[in-house]
Every structure is written in C-alpha cells, then in structure tokens.
Motif scaffolding. Structure first.
Motif, PDB file in Angstrom:
ATOM      1  N   ASP A  88     -49.850 -55.449 -38.169  1.00  0.00           N
ATOM      2  CA  ASP A  88     -49.533 -54.252 -37.377  1.00  0.00           C
ATOM      3  C   ASP A  88     -50.255 -54.333 -36.038  1.00  0.00           C
ATOM      4  N   PHE A  89     -49.815 -53.501 -35.110  1.00  0.00           N
ATOM      5  CA  PHE A  89     -50.548 -53.421 -33.847  1.00  0.00           C
ATOM      6  C   PHE A  89     -50.714 -51.966 -33.440  1.00  0.00           C
ATOM      7  N   PHE A  90     -51.655 -51.724 -32.543  1.00  0.00           N
ATOM      8  CA  PHE A  90     -51.864 -50.372 -32.006  1.00  0.00           C
ATOM      9  C   PHE A  90     -52.372 -50.502 -30.570  1.00  0.00           C
ATOM     10  N   GLY A  91     -52.341 -49.351 -29.867  1.00  0.00           N
ATOM     11  CA  GLY A  91     -52.808 -49.370 -28.469  1.00  0.00           C
ATOM     12  C   GLY A  91     -51.687 -49.669 -27.492  1.00  0.00           C
ATOM     13  N   GLU A  92     -50.459 -49.824 -28.032  1.00  0.00           N
ATOM     14  CA  GLU A  92     -49.334 -50.194 -27.159  1.00  0.00           C
ATOM     15  C   GLU A  92     -48.920 -49.029 -26.255  1.00  0.00           C
ATOM     16  N   MET A  93     -49.174 -47.770 -26.686  1.00  0.00           N
ATOM     17  CA  MET A  93     -48.677 -46.633 -25.905  1.00  0.00           C
ATOM     18  C   MET A  93     -49.366 -46.566 -24.537  1.00  0.00           C
ATOM     19  N   SER A  94     -50.706 -46.610 -24.540  1.00  0.00           N
ATOM     20  CA  SER A  94     -51.423 -46.570 -23.257  1.00  0.00           C
ATOM     21  C   SER A  94     -51.180 -47.844 -22.457  1.00  0.00           C
ATOM     22  N   MET A  95     -50.971 -48.937 -23.176  1.00  0.00           N
ATOM     23  CA  MET A  95     -50.698 -50.177 -22.457  1.00  0.00           C
ATOM     24  C   MET A  95     -49.364 -50.064 -21.690  1.00  0.00           C
ATOM     25  N   ILE A  96     -48.412 -49.355 -22.310  1.00  0.00           N
ATOM     26  CA  ILE A  96     -47.094 -49.246 -21.680  1.00  0.00           C
ATOM     27  C   ILE A  96     -47.074 -48.161 -20.598  1.00  0.00           C
ATOM     28  N   ASP A  97     -47.605 -46.937 -20.936  1.00  0.00           N
ATOM     29  CA  ASP A  97     -47.434 -45.843 -19.948  1.00  0.00           C
ATOM     30  C   ASP A  97     -48.693 -45.520 -19.129  1.00  0.00           C
ATOM     31  N   LYS A  98     -49.778 -46.237 -19.414  1.00  0.00           N
ATOM     32  CA  LYS A  98     -51.031 -46.065 -18.643  1.00  0.00           C
ATOM     33  C   LYS A  98     -51.597 -44.644 -18.715  1.00  0.00           C
ATOM     34  N   GLN A  99     -51.254 -43.913 -19.755  1.00  0.00           N
ATOM     35  CA  GLN A  99     -51.819 -42.590 -20.012  1.00  0.00           C
ATOM     36  C   GLN A  99     -53.004 -42.754 -20.972  1.00  0.00           C
ATOM     37  N   PRO A 100     -53.861 -41.694 -21.119  1.00  0.00           N
ATOM     38  CA  PRO A 100     -54.995 -41.807 -22.045  1.00  0.00           C
ATOM     39  C   PRO A 100     -54.525 -42.095 -23.478  1.00  0.00           C
ATOM     40  N   ARG A 101     -55.416 -42.635 -24.277  1.00  0.00           N
ATOM     41  CA  ARG A 101     -55.094 -42.955 -25.675  1.00  0.00           C
ATOM     42  C   ARG A 101     -54.625 -41.699 -26.410  1.00  0.00           C
ATOM     43  N   SER A 102     -53.524 -41.822 -27.146  1.00  0.00           N
ATOM     44  CA  SER A 102     -52.922 -40.668 -27.812  1.00  0.00           C
ATOM     45  C   SER A 102     -53.644 -40.316 -29.110  1.00  0.00           C
ATOM     46  N   ALA A 103     -54.451 -41.232 -29.615  1.00  0.00           N
ATOM     47  CA  ALA A 103     -55.129 -41.016 -30.897  1.00  0.00           C
ATOM     48  C   ALA A 103     -56.369 -41.901 -30.936  1.00  0.00           C
ATOM     49  N   ILE A 131     -40.931 -61.003 -27.890  1.00  0.00           N
ATOM     50  CA  ILE A 131     -42.066 -60.167 -28.292  1.00  0.00           C
ATOM     51  C   ILE A 131     -41.818 -58.707 -27.888  1.00  0.00           C
ATOM     52  N   ALA A 132     -41.162 -58.508 -26.733  1.00  0.00           N
ATOM     53  CA  ALA A 132     -40.846 -57.140 -26.283  1.00  0.00           C
ATOM     54  C   ALA A 132     -39.881 -56.467 -27.266  1.00  0.00           C
ATOM     55  N   ASN A 133     -38.901 -57.214 -27.768  1.00  0.00           N
ATOM     56  CA  ASN A 133     -37.950 -56.656 -28.754  1.00  0.00           C
ATOM     57  C   ASN A 133     -38.685 -56.184 -29.990  1.00  0.00           C
ATOM     58  N   PHE A 134     -39.622 -57.003 -30.431  1.00  0.00           N
ATOM     59  CA  PHE A 134     -40.370 -56.678 -31.630  1.00  0.00           C
ATOM     60  C   PHE A 134     -41.154 -55.375 -31.430  1.00  0.00           C
ATOM     61  N   VAL A 135     -41.806 -55.252 -30.287  1.00  0.00           N
ATOM     62  CA  VAL A 135     -42.605 -54.046 -30.012  1.00  0.00           C
ATOM     63  C   VAL A 135     -41.690 -52.824 -29.976  1.00  0.00           C
ATOM     64  N   MET A 136     -40.505 -52.964 -29.353  1.00  0.00           N
ATOM     65  CA  MET A 136     -39.563 -51.826 -29.292  1.00  0.00           C
ATOM     66  C   MET A 136     -39.110 -51.415 -30.685  1.00  0.00           C
ATOM     67  N   ARG A 137     -38.860 -52.401 -31.543  1.00  0.00           N
ATOM     68  CA  ARG A 137     -38.422 -52.095 -32.909  1.00  0.00           C
ATOM     69  C   ARG A 137     -39.497 -51.307 -33.659  1.00  0.00           C
ATOM     70  N   VAL A 138     -40.749 -51.741 -33.495  1.00  0.00           N
ATOM     71  CA  VAL A 138     -41.844 -51.049 -34.181  1.00  0.00           C
ATOM     72  C   VAL A 138     -41.986 -49.621 -33.645  1.00  0.00           C
ATOM     73  N   LEU A 139     -41.819 -49.459 -32.329  1.00  0.00           N
ATOM     74  CA  LEU A 139     -41.917 -48.109 -31.750  1.00  0.00           C
ATOM     75  C   LEU A 139     -40.838 -47.198 -32.328  1.00  0.00           C
ATOM     76  N   ALA A 140     -39.617 -47.731 -32.471  1.00  0.00           N
ATOM     77  CA  ALA A 140     -38.525 -46.929 -33.047  1.00  0.00           C
ATOM     78  C   ALA A 140     -38.855 -46.543 -34.487  1.00  0.00           C
ATOM     79  N   GLN A 141     -39.403 -47.495 -35.250  1.00  0.00           N
ATOM     80  CA  GLN A 141     -39.778 -47.187 -36.642  1.00  0.00           C
ATOM     81  C   GLN A 141     -40.830 -46.090 -36.687  1.00  0.00           C
ATOM     82  N   ARG A 142     -41.773 -46.146 -35.730  1.00  0.00           N
ATOM     83  CA  ARG A 142     -42.846 -45.134 -35.729  1.00  0.00           C
ATOM     84  C   ARG A 142     -42.298 -43.744 -35.424  1.00  0.00           C
ATOM     85  N   VAL A 143     -41.315 -43.667 -34.544  1.00  0.00           N
ATOM     86  CA  VAL A 143     -40.716 -42.351 -34.257  1.00  0.00           C
ATOM     87  C   VAL A 143     -39.997 -41.841 -35.510  1.00  0.00           C
ATOM     88  N   ARG A 144     -39.278 -42.729 -36.186  1.00  0.00           N
ATOM     89  CA  ARG A 144     -38.600 -42.314 -37.432  1.00  0.00           C
ATOM     90  C   ARG A 144     -39.606 -41.770 -38.438  1.00  0.00           C
TER      91      ARG A 144
END
Ligand code: CMP
Length: 230
Positions: A88-103, A131-144
């Motif tokens: 698994d991975f984490f920290g991708e949200m701030s890496m993508i949108d440059k906003q503070p850590r969400s959790a 690798i970008a496709n993989f990250v997008m897929r995981v993000l979609a799963q997390r929203v679900r």
C-alpha cells in the motif's frame, strides 16, 4: 544478456522490491526507475510518520510493516480511516495537490518505506507512466471505500458498525476467517466511532452468541452472518 546484467546490478534491493504487490506489477525497467528515485527509510513501532495539517510532498510506499491512517481532535480522540500494509502507499494526496496532510499516519509495527518526493514521482511517471494509472486506480478504490464507510456510519448502529468492520478486516488464514491485525479494542473503537467499553460489550455478546472467538491477538469469525444489531 543486458537484462541479466541489469538484474545482477539491481541486486538484493530489487528482490525486496519485487516481494511487494505494487512492485510485482512493474517490469524490471520500471522497478529500476522507482529504485533510482526513492529513498528507503525505517521507523520503529508507534512512530509518527505524517501529521494531519502539516505540509509535505512525499509519497510513502510500504515495503514492510503496518500503519494506521487517522484523524484526531485536540482531546486526543481519533477516528481510524484505514490500516495499510505492505504494497500500500500513503501521502499521495499532499504530493498531488500540495495541500496540508489530510490525516496522520503512525506505525503499528516496525516498518520500512520507499519514499518518493513530488519531483521524484514526476520523474518516475515520466519514465514509467503505468505507475500513474496504478495510483489513480487506488485513489478510486479509496473513494469507494470511503463512500461505504459513510453509509455504514450514517445508517448502522454501533453493533452493525463493529460487525461490518470485523468482516472488512478479516482475511482467510489456513481456511479460517480471522482478524489478525494487531488491533486493540481501543483501535477497533476508533474505527467505528464508539467507546472501548461499548466495543468490548459487543465483542462479548458476539462471542457469547457463537459468532466469533476473541483471543489476545486475534478475532476468529466462526459465522460470517454477523448480526447487524443486538
Ligand atoms: P496525505 O493527505 O498526503 O497524508 C495523509 C494520507 O493518509 C493521505 O495523503 C492518504 O494517503 C491517506 N488517507 C487519507 N484518507 C484516507 C482514507 N480514507 N483511506 C486510506 N488512506 C487515506
């Protein structure tokens, strides 16, 4: 010939990377790219890796170990959003949108991560776009999953939330369905938004009714048809 010499050059590090599900989906060339841009770092148990609200631009891929992702308040109460493990991975949200850590993220056991900065990740996907496709897929799963969790929190009582969380965490181990996570009853309470005492009472009731057995480090699901209410 070139491939063989490349494997030798990548050595043990490649073998450990290959053991992780995320990396098993990548070719040797893609692995080489990840290896060349990531930094490996180990943390002991109960270490704070990310803090909600802080700035940061790195993505962490879990090589070994386990972490909990949670949000908390000033009184120290917390809601666990997810337990993450190898691959698994984490920290991708701030890496993508440059906003503070969400959790916040802390280790539940000694853990080793491959860390990619924003620049390193950009470099990585330029060279290995899959690798970008993989990250997008995981993000979609997390929203679900988050959608499911909202439904559970809004529509079920605590009893049902404990039951559905146990089923979500359980995996088959030698044909036995069990929650083997090193989770305390307080952790479970923090996942369902209830007190530890309430979770303790519900686990005892499920155990008395023969649906589960509770041992010190695991919970075994004997009957999957856990009742959604008392
Ligand atoms: P980031 O916001 O950079 O830092 C905290 C991280 O926690 C976040 O990126 C995600 O990687 C992770 N995270 C936040 N919410 C969830 C969630 N609901 N499920 C799984 N991981 C999450």
């Amino acid at each position: 010939m070139a491939t063989a010499s490349k494997r030798v050059h990548m050595g043990d590090r490649t073998l450990t990377l290959k053991a992780v599900p995320f990396f098993t989906q990548l070719s040797d060339r893609e692995l080489d790219v990840v290896r060349s841009v990531s930094v490996e770092k180990s943390y002991p148990r109960s270490a704070v890796v990310l803090t909600e609200g802080e700035m940061g631009d790195s993505l962490y891929m879990i090589q070994t170990g386990k972490v909990k992702v949670f949000i908390g308040d000033e009184d120290g109460r917390e809601i666990i959003l997810k337990i993450l493990g190898p691959g698994d991975f984490f920290g991708e949200m701030s890496m993508i949108d440059k906003q503070p850590r969400s959790a916040s993220v802390t280790t539940l056991e000694a853990s080793t991560f491959h860390i990619l900065s924003h620049a390193a990740f950009a470099n990585c996907i330029e060279q290995a776009p899959r690798i970008a496709n993989f990250v997008m897929r995981v993000l979609a799963q997390r929203v679900r999953e988050a959608d499911r969790k909202i439904g559970t929190l809004a529509l079920m009582d605590v009893y049902g939330r404990v039951a559905s969380t146990l089923l979500e965490l359980a995996v088959y181990n030698n044909g036995v369905l069990m929650v083997g996570e090193k989770l305390s009853q307080q952790d479970l309470a923090n996942m369902v938004g209830a007190s530890r005492e309430m979770v303790n009472r519900i686990l005892k009731d499920l155990s008395d009714r023969g649906f589960i057995t509770v041992e010190s480090k695991s919970i075994t699901i004997i009957n999957r048809e856990l009742p959604p209410t008392l």
